[in-house]
Write a protein that holds these residues in place. Structure first.
Motif, PDB file in Angstrom:
ATOM      1  N   LEU A   1       0.826  -1.208   0.000  1.00  0.00           N
ATOM      2  CA  LEU A   1       0.000   0.000   0.000  1.00  0.00           C
ATOM      3  C   LEU A   1       0.863   1.261   0.000  1.00  0.00           C
ATOM      4  CD1 LEU A   1      -2.761  -1.070   2.534  1.00  0.00           C
ATOM      5  CD2 LEU A   1      -3.022  -0.750   0.078  1.00  0.00           C
ATOM      6  N   LYS A   2       1.964   1.196   0.719  1.00  0.00           N
ATOM      7  CA  LYS A   2       2.873   2.345   0.735  1.00  0.00           C
ATOM      8  C   LYS A   2       3.461   2.598  -0.650  1.00  0.00           C
ATOM      9  CE  LYS A   2       6.898   4.169   3.191  1.00  0.00           C
ATOM     10  NZ  LYS A   2       7.905   3.911   4.265  1.00  0.00           N
ATOM     11  N   LEU A   3       3.844   1.534  -1.329  1.00  0.00           N
ATOM     12  CA  LEU A   3       4.384   1.681  -2.683  1.00  0.00           C
ATOM     13  C   LEU A   3       3.334   2.221  -3.640  1.00  0.00           C
ATOM     14  CD1 LEU A   3       6.450  -1.624  -2.986  1.00  0.00           C
ATOM     15  CD2 LEU A   3       7.369   0.697  -2.964  1.00  0.00           C
ATOM     16  N   ALA A   4       2.102   1.735  -3.512  1.00  0.00           N
ATOM     17  CA  ALA A   4       1.061   2.087  -4.478  1.00  0.00           C
ATOM     18  C   ALA A   4       0.539   3.496  -4.278  1.00  0.00           C
ATOM     19  CB  ALA A   4      -0.090   1.089  -4.389  1.00  0.00           C
ATOM     20  N   TYR A   5       0.316   3.910  -3.053  1.00  0.00           N
ATOM     21  CA  TYR A   5      -0.414   5.154  -2.817  1.00  0.00           C
ATOM     22  C   TYR A   5       0.445   6.268  -2.265  1.00  0.00           C
ATOM     23  CZ  TYR A   5      -3.977   1.644  -3.347  1.00  0.00           C
ATOM     24  OH  TYR A   5      -4.725   0.614  -3.830  1.00  0.00           O
ATOM     25  N   GLN A   6       1.524   5.933  -1.593  1.00  0.00           N
ATOM     26  CA  GLN A   6       2.387   6.976  -1.081  1.00  0.00           C
ATOM     27  C   GLN A   6       3.455   7.335  -2.108  1.00  0.00           C
ATOM     28  OE1 GLN A   6       2.981   6.321   3.188  1.00  0.00           O
ATOM     29  NE2 GLN A   6       4.879   7.415   2.967  1.00  0.00           N
ATOM     30  N   GLN A   7       3.922   6.315  -2.836  1.00  0.00           N
ATOM     31  CA  GLN A   7       4.955   6.561  -3.830  1.00  0.00           C
ATOM     32  C   GLN A   7       4.423   6.494  -5.250  1.00  0.00           C
ATOM     33  OE1 GLN A   7       8.286   3.981  -3.039  1.00  0.00           O
ATOM     34  NE2 GLN A   7       8.296   4.446  -0.849  1.00  0.00           N
TER      35      GLN A   7
ATOM     36  N   ASN B   1       3.427   4.015  -7.206  1.00  0.00           N
ATOM     37  CA  ASN B   1       4.065   3.005  -8.046  1.00  0.00           C
ATOM     38  C   ASN B   1       3.295   1.688  -7.918  1.00  0.00           C
ATOM     39  OD1 ASN B   1       5.765   1.400  -9.530  1.00  0.00           O
ATOM     40  ND2 ASN B   1       7.644   2.155  -8.570  1.00  0.00           N
ATOM     41  N   ALA B   2       2.166   1.603  -8.615  1.00  0.00           N
ATOM     42  CA  ALA B   2       1.333   0.400  -8.549  1.00  0.00           C
ATOM     43  C   ALA B   2       2.058  -0.841  -9.074  1.00  0.00           C
ATOM     44  CB  ALA B   2       0.025   0.616  -9.303  1.00  0.00           C
ATOM     45  N   PRO B   3       2.823  -0.763 -10.179  1.00  0.00           N
ATOM     46  CA  PRO B   3       3.553  -1.961 -10.628  1.00  0.00           C
ATOM     47  C   PRO B   3       4.519  -2.502  -9.572  1.00  0.00           C
ATOM     48  CG  PRO B   3       3.461  -0.342 -12.387  1.00  0.00           C
ATOM     49  CD  PRO B   3       2.944   0.341 -11.166  1.00  0.00           C
ATOM     50  N   ALA B   4       5.236  -1.596  -8.901  1.00  0.00           N
ATOM     51  CA  ALA B   4       6.139  -2.047  -7.848  1.00  0.00           C
ATOM     52  C   ALA B   4       5.363  -2.673  -6.693  1.00  0.00           C
ATOM     53  CB  ALA B   4       6.977  -0.873  -7.340  1.00  0.00           C
ATOM     54  N   SER B   5       4.185  -2.152  -6.430  1.00  0.00           N
ATOM     55  CA  SER B   5       3.350  -2.722  -5.383  1.00  0.00           C
ATOM     56  C   SER B   5       2.928  -4.147  -5.720  1.00  0.00           C
ATOM     57  CB  SER B   5       2.109  -1.848  -5.168  1.00  0.00           C
ATOM     58  OG  SER B   5       1.237  -2.426  -4.228  1.00  0.00           O
TER      59      SER B   5
END
Length: 495
Positions: A82-88, A90-94
């Motif tokens: 969730l941190k990767l997707a919404y804070q940064q 970056n959905a693919p990395a999530s």
């Protein structure tokens, strides 16, 4: 002052895990040496002991350790994606993080659990559980593996290694019953994350709330212990990334910490004090039973907290865990208290404690109280008239021996947990990491050479890199197609 989700303190999660490992130990001590602590009094119309009163009885009566682990599984498994997707952004990395976590989860649970089972098997072959098989504690006898000839014991080892992950039965270490539901629960979290990663915040929240309600409305076994707790963990992990929610908590810290959170804890703790048996032996538990379990007085319906047909003890404990989790989430002061380095150390060793404490309790702990040999003891036969004789079990040596056993057992458990994390868990982590590196592509190389080779593009990969530098066009590959060269920004190069 505005809250910054990226700087949030989530060390409390590890501290809560440490507290939970201690709760698991104390409840199993009470099961082994003082089972009446699970009741509201030692006898009907009797005066309750201090540790049998509401709130004070919660650590000893059990039922809360595994639900907390389930909640923490939901929170921890979803926090980083969730941190990767919404804070940064970056959905693919999530999604890649979810994939790698899903791959790591089975070996990181199965390998240590298998080693713990193997150790218990060796002790069983050496006769280390004889005292546990003969003692007067029913719970200890139930947990200890029965003696078998070596060949049948080996067969039991192989069956148990499988049934731990099929029907939760582990005859060498029954405490591993929760491993399978926790493994399945982690994948429940991964599926929810993958399915909702592209949704707007309000709709993701709606999904989590609906999942919690679904599991609470479901009266099948353990739905409140695992399903609801996992969904709650994912929900709070979402809110931990939501800036308006964190700003609100920061702006109202005093009210939330000194009024709202304690009130929620008090309500949840009273409900969670519901006894395992004999609820009619004390006025407070009898009133709680009528309010939660049988409000109509004719067993025709239940309540919102305890629906008809559900497990009363687990429902009340689940309600307490939900209240505890929400209170911790709302109170930065509570989170800071759980972030103490001692609690974090305990949390770091919690899984090792869970795997080792049962074996130590059924061997060294029981040896101190009942003797190492488990003798003299005779199996009950039949009377002269053919009726079955009542079995006479070994009696404990007395309260002082139990106190010594508790101290020695606790010290040995955490010493074993330290050694386990230093050598066994480290070895399992390295094996898992090696396997992950073999299976997954390298992080920064896109589709690596191995991936291209598997798809029949072994030479094309190198030609792509040459084309990116302005060299000649690729030739058709072995499949009769010409790969499209990619430029440095991922767009097809012009012919």
């Amino acid at each position: 002052m505005s809250a910054r989700p990226s700087q949030r303190n989530i060390k409390w999660v590890e501290g809560l895990r440490g507290v939970t490992s201690v709760l698991v130990i104390v409840t199993h001590i009470s099961r082994a040496f003082d089972f009446p602590l699970f009741w509201p009094a030692d006898e009907e119309n009797g005066t309750p002991r201090l540790l049998q009163l509401p709130y004070l009885r919660i650590p000893w009566q059990g039922r809360i350790g595994v639900p907390i682990f389930a909640f923490l599984t939901g929170f921890v498994c979803s926090y980083k994606p969730l941190k990767l997707a919404y804070q940064q952004g970056n959905a693919p990395a999530s999604l890649k993080s979810v994939a790698r976590s899903a791959f790591r989860r089975p070996p990181r649970l199965i390998l240590p659990a298998l080693i713990a089972t193997l150790i218990s098997f060796v002790l069983s072959c050496l006769g280390a559980y004889t005292a546990s098989n003969h003692c007067d504690s029913y719970w200890v006898r139930f947990d200890a593996p029965d003696p078998l000839p070596f060949r049948k014991n080996v067969q039991r080892l192989f069956r148990t290694s499988l049934t731990t992950w099929t029907n939760t039965e582990n005859l060498f270490d029954r405490h591993q019953w929760a491993m399978r539901p926790l493994l399945i629960g982690a994948f429940q979290v991964y599926i929810v994350l993958a399915a909702t990663i592209g949704m707007r915040f309000r709709y993701r929240m709606l999904v989590h709330v609906l999942l919690i309600l679904y599991w609470l409305m479901n009266v099948n076994a353990l739905t409140e212990t695992f399903g609801a707790m996992l969904a709650l963990g994912t929900l709070l992990a979402e809110l931990a990334q939501h800036r308006p929610t964190q700003n609100f908590i920061s702006a109202h810290q005093r009210v939330l910490t000194f009024i709202v959170a304690p009130l929620i804890l008090l309500i949840g703790g009273y409900v969670g004090s519901y006894p395992a048996e004999h609820e009619d032996w004390a006025p407070w538990s009898h009133s709680l039973h009528k309010f939660l379990v049988d409000p109509a007085g004719d067993k025709s319906r239940g309540s919102f907290i305890v629906p008809k047909g559900s497990d009363v003890q687990r429902r009340t404990s689940a309600f307490f865990i939900m209240c505890t989790a929400i209170s911790l989430f709302l109170s930065p002061a509570f989170q800071k208290a759980l972030s103490h380095r001692v609690l974090i150390w305990l949390g770091h060793h919690s899984f090792a404690v869970y795997l080792t404490h049962g074996t130590i309790l059924r061997t060294v702990g029981i040896w101190i109280v009942y003797g190492i040999s488990g003798e003299p003891w005779e199996k009950a036969g039949k009377n002269e008239d053919g009726t079955r004789q009542e079995q006479v079990w070994l009696q404990s040596k007395g309260r002082p021996y139990k106190m010594v056993a508790i101290l020695v057992f606790t010290a040995l458990t955490y010493t074993a947990a330290w050694a386990w994390m230093k050598w066994v868990d480290t070895a399992c982590a390295r094996a898992t990491q090696w396997l992950e590196n073999k299976v997954f592509e390298e992080e920064d190389s896109g589709e690596g050479r191995a991936g291209f080779a598997e798809k029949g593009f072994a030479g094309a990969h190198m030609r792509q890199q040459s084309l990116a530098g302005g060299q000649s066009r690729p030739e058709p590959n072995g499949n009769g197609t010409t790969p499209v060269a990619q430029g440095p920004v991922g767009k097809p190069l012009p012919p």
